[in-house]
Design an enzyme around this catalytic site. Structure first.
Site, mmCIF file in Angstrom:
data_model
loop_
_atom_site.group_PDB
_atom_site.id
_atom_site.type_symbol
_atom_site.label_atom_id
_atom_site.label_comp_id
_atom_site.label_asym_id
_atom_site.label_seq_id
_atom_site.Cartn_x
_atom_site.Cartn_y
_atom_site.Cartn_z
ATOM 1 N N ASP A 48 -15.974 4.667 3.610
ATOM 2 C CA ASP A 48 -17.151 3.851 3.861
ATOM 3 C C ASP A 48 -18.328 4.405 3.059
ATOM 4 O OD1 ASP A 48 -19.079 2.109 5.407
ATOM 5 O OD2 ASP A 48 -17.293 1.800 6.620
ATOM 6 N N HIS B 202 -23.638 2.074 7.468
ATOM 7 C CA HIS B 202 -22.400 1.465 7.950
ATOM 8 C C HIS B 202 -21.336 2.504 8.272
ATOM 9 C CE1 HIS B 202 -18.699 -1.034 7.756
ATOM 10 N NE2 HIS B 202 -19.489 -1.993 8.191
ATOM 11 N N SER C 277 -15.448 -5.089 11.137
ATOM 12 C CA SER C 277 -15.641 -3.650 10.936
ATOM 13 C C SER C 277 -15.543 -2.907 12.257
ATOM 14 C CB SER C 277 -17.023 -3.364 10.330
ATOM 15 O OG SER C 277 -17.091 -3.640 8.978
#
Length: 345
Positions: free
Chosen positions: A31, A64, A227
């Site tokens: 990520d 994120h 996600s």
């Protein structure tokens, strides 16, 4: 913050943690990196960064990656802090992008191989799109090394209609995860397709907001996306691997899919896959062991031929508002879009 984690009750996480907390399992998180946050203290291992000019995997300019790490392995503590699905697992940060500018490639194939070679037994990929050549071969490398690979199916807001489940979730052997809401209904923002394997909570999910990119530690009060659902399933896989340390990756996958709660049309379907994650059943049911990944076809899949794939360079839009020094996400489960082929899921 704990009161916002509605899915902990849905999954009966208190009972699950009496059986397993993920102790001894390393989850590779491919990520935007994992930044500092109190809820992640002691949980994150130094990894690798593929961001040019910045070799630090422990920074997150996007937010994120840290959010996904928290869903998987946040420490918990008091009710003012978030609790991860597998709070004693370790997170191996594999920074495939910086969240801020196009890198021209996803770095996911290289990231998968690096995570496998550095001890991850579960890999979470809450991003994707059209990968550069070598993506499917990298997934097969992970599977051949007894690693469970989990990826989000994608969000409709970020891809053209009819584009289908994104890579690497679409690759054979990967647990492709779609999202459900509080009522157990599949989220209307999720990409469905025949590759979907499981659904898990992914709507109205709070997440850690780590330091970096101008942020100070705090929380995202809500976010939606596949996600989130992928991170929940990665945490579940970590709990299973800790409870059954001699169980091969194929057996972990078999537990997850054979104990899922069927939803939608009977059997596997494009929206729910094999069904909704049932964490307690996955940890306790009497499941036949298997040495073969049940998500692989009988014949070995054809690996990448080496021909390139063109991806969209359009960034996904998002809305953010200030909230107590951090940000509240009001978008399809992303903290931004990264790269020419990369989208958060």
């Amino acid at each position: 913050m704990r009161d916002r984690q509605w899915y902990l009750q849905t999954l009966d996480i208190a009972a699950a943690h009496r059986l397993s907390t993920g102790e001894g399992v390393i989850v590779g998180v491919l990520d935007s990196g994992v930044g500092p946050h109190p809820d992640l203290d002691g949980r994150v291992l130094d990894g690798i960064s593929y961001v040019p000019g910045n070799n630090n995997s422990r920074v997150d300019g996007n937010g994120h990656g840290s959010a996904m790490a928290g869903i998987i392995a946040a420490n918990g503590g008091t009710d003012d802090h978030l609790l991860g699905i597998a709070p004693r697992a370790k997170i191996l940060s594999v920074r495939t992008g910086n969240g801020g500018k196009s890198l021209g490639r996803t770095n996911i194939p290289n990231g998968i191989r690096w995570a496998v070679d550095h001890g991850a037994t579960v890999i979470n990929i809450s991003e994707g799109g059209k990968l550069e050549p070598g993506g499917q071969a990298a997934v097969r490398y992970a599977l051949d090394h007894d690693v469970v690979v989990v990826a989000g199916s994608g969000n409709v807001s970020q891809f053209a209609p009819g584009s289908g489940v994104i890579e690497p979730a679409a690759f054979p052997g990967v647990i492709a995860v779609s999202a459900v809401d509080r009522t157990g209904i599949v989220w209307d923002g999720a990409i469905g397709g025949p590759e979907v394997v499981l659904t898990a909570p992914g709507v109205d999910i709070p997440a850690v907001c780590a330091e970096g990119g101008g942020r100070v530690p705090g929380y995202y009060l809500t976010s939606n996306g596949t996600s989130n659902a992928a991170a929940v399933v990665s945490g579940a896989a970590a709990l299973i691997r800790a409870r059954y340390p001699n169980l091969p990756a194929a057996g972990v996958i078999q537990r997850l899919i054979s104990t899922a709660e069927d939803a939608g049309p009977p059997g596997r379907d494009p929206d729910y896959g094999y069904g909704r994650l049932n964490l307690i059943n996955a940890l306790t049911a009497d499941v036949s062991t298997t040495g073969t990944n049940p998500l692989l076809p009988t014949a070995s899949p054809t690996l990448d031929s080496g021909s390139g794939r063109d991806g969209s360079g359009v960034s996904a839009g998002f809305l953010i508002v200030a909230a107590g020094g951090c940000l509240v996400l009001m978008l399809a489960g992303v903290a931004g879009a990264v790269g020419v082929r990369r989208r958060r899921t």
